[in-house]
Design a protein around this motif. Structure first.
Motif, PDB file in Angstrom:
ATOM      1  N   THR A  96       3.098  -1.770  -9.030  1.00 21.49           N
ATOM      2  CA  THR A  96       2.695  -0.526  -8.389  1.00 21.49           C
ATOM      3  C   THR A  96       3.128   0.673  -9.230  1.00 21.49           C
ATOM      4  O   THR A  96       4.001   0.558 -10.087  1.00 21.49           O
ATOM      5  CB  THR A  96       3.325  -0.449  -6.979  1.00 21.49           C
ATOM      6  OG1 THR A  96       2.886   0.733  -6.334  1.00 21.49           O
ATOM      7  CG2 THR A  96       4.833  -0.421  -7.038  1.00 21.49           C
TER       8      THR A  96
ATOM      9  N   ALA B  37       5.858  -6.585  -6.282  1.00 21.59           N
ATOM     10  CA  ALA B  37       4.803  -5.580  -6.158  1.00 21.59           C
ATOM     11  C   ALA B  37       4.601  -4.924  -7.518  1.00 21.59           C
ATOM     12  O   ALA B  37       5.561  -4.500  -8.162  1.00 21.59           O
ATOM     13  CB  ALA B  37       5.187  -4.526  -5.128  1.00 21.59           C
TER      14      ALA B  37
ATOM     15  N   SER C  32       6.286   1.441  -1.659  1.00 21.65           N
ATOM     16  CA  SER C  32       5.954   0.915  -2.990  1.00 21.65           C
ATOM     17  C   SER C  32       6.333  -0.564  -3.094  1.00 21.65           C
ATOM     18  O   SER C  32       5.774  -1.288  -3.904  1.00 21.65           O
ATOM     19  CB  SER C  32       6.685   1.650  -4.119  1.00 21.65           C
ATOM     20  OG  SER C  32       7.150   2.892  -3.739  1.00 21.65           O
TER      21      SER C  32
END
Ligand code: SF4
Ligand code: SF4
Ligand code: SF4
Length: 236
Positions: free
Chosen positions: A58, A56, A205
């Motif tokens: 982020t 991810a 997240s």
């Protein structure tokens, strides 16, 4: 009692050694993949990829970060997926280890029943055979006194495995250390699962289903609240 994993995400480098080791030990074929604009490969779990390192990109802790989340079945202490089947032989909950193991009988269950009842969105159906698959804790290895293949392959100390009490102790110890650097650090659902993640940042997240009560609502016969009630109560 039983066994547990402790997965310290602050140490994971996304080398994917665990993902490859899982495929090798389980003799699962490679999948044709396409470039979809991420280093994560393949794009999702499947009956052929039961362990997946998720990526991810982020904002977390005040800056843009790349977060890695090696995902597998959590081996819930009270597994909701074991509670919904027409045939009790579809899912075995092993007493000695706590492993939740799917059998070929899952092919006869109604489509997506197991997946819809998993708060972590783990089970996947083989489109050809109908058999539902997920991580089985490498129960064959564990019974023989060996570590799960993913734990053995991890070069960074991210993956740990052992008696549940020892893993919980290690998890609390590492949480206290990591909190000094990452004040938002937390253990993810430690009382409910046998794969205990230490995350440096809030679970959303990393991935929407990292935590059981994440805000995303999953379609299925049970509401998220009912699922959580099941997670927290012993199976009849
Ligand atoms: Fe079942 Fe999902 Fe829990 Fe694994 S994580 S034991 S598939 S409910
Ligand atoms: Fe794969 Fe075994 Fe690790 Fe489960 S415990 S993710 S089956 S290597
Ligand atoms: Fe992360 Fe260890 Fe897996 Fe590498 S082998 S991706 S460091 S958990």
């Amino acid at each position: 009692s039983g066994k547990s994993f402790f997965v310290d995400l602050t140490l994971c480098t996304a080398c994917r050694g665990c993902q490859v080791a899982c495929k090798q030990w389980k003799k699962l074929p490679a999948e044709k993949t396409v470039n979809w604009g991420s280093y994560q490969n393949p794009r999702d779990l499947s009956s052929k990829t039961i362990r997946l390192v998720r990526f991810a990109e982020t904002e977390a802790g005040g800056m843009l970060r790349w977060l890695f989340f090696p995902e597998q079945c959590r081996h819930c202490v009270y597994p909701p997926c074991a509670d919904v089947n027409e045939n009790p032989a579809s899912v075995i909950h092993d007493e000695a280890t706590g492993a939740v193991v799917y059998t070929d009988h899952t092919a006869k269950e109604k489509a997506d029943t197991l997946r819809n009842n998993c708060p972590y969105d783990i089970p996947r159906t083989d489109p050809d055979t109908g058999v539902v698959s997920k991580c089985d804790m490498c129960i064959d290895r564990v019974r023989a006194g060996m570590l799960p293949a993913c734990v053995k392959a991890c070069p960074t100390g991210t993956m740990n495995f052992g008696d549940r009490s020892e893993m919980l102790e290690l998890a609390e110890k590492r949480l206290a250390e990591v909190k000094k650097q990452y004040p938002e650090a937390m253990l993810i659902d430690p009382d409910m699962v046998r794969v205990i993640y230490l995350a440096a940042f809030p679970p959303e997240s990393y991935y929407e289903y990292m935590e059981a009560d994440a805000s995303g609502v999953k379609p299925g016969p049970l509401t998220r609240k009912q699922l959580l009630a099941k997670l927290g109560s012993p199976i009849k």
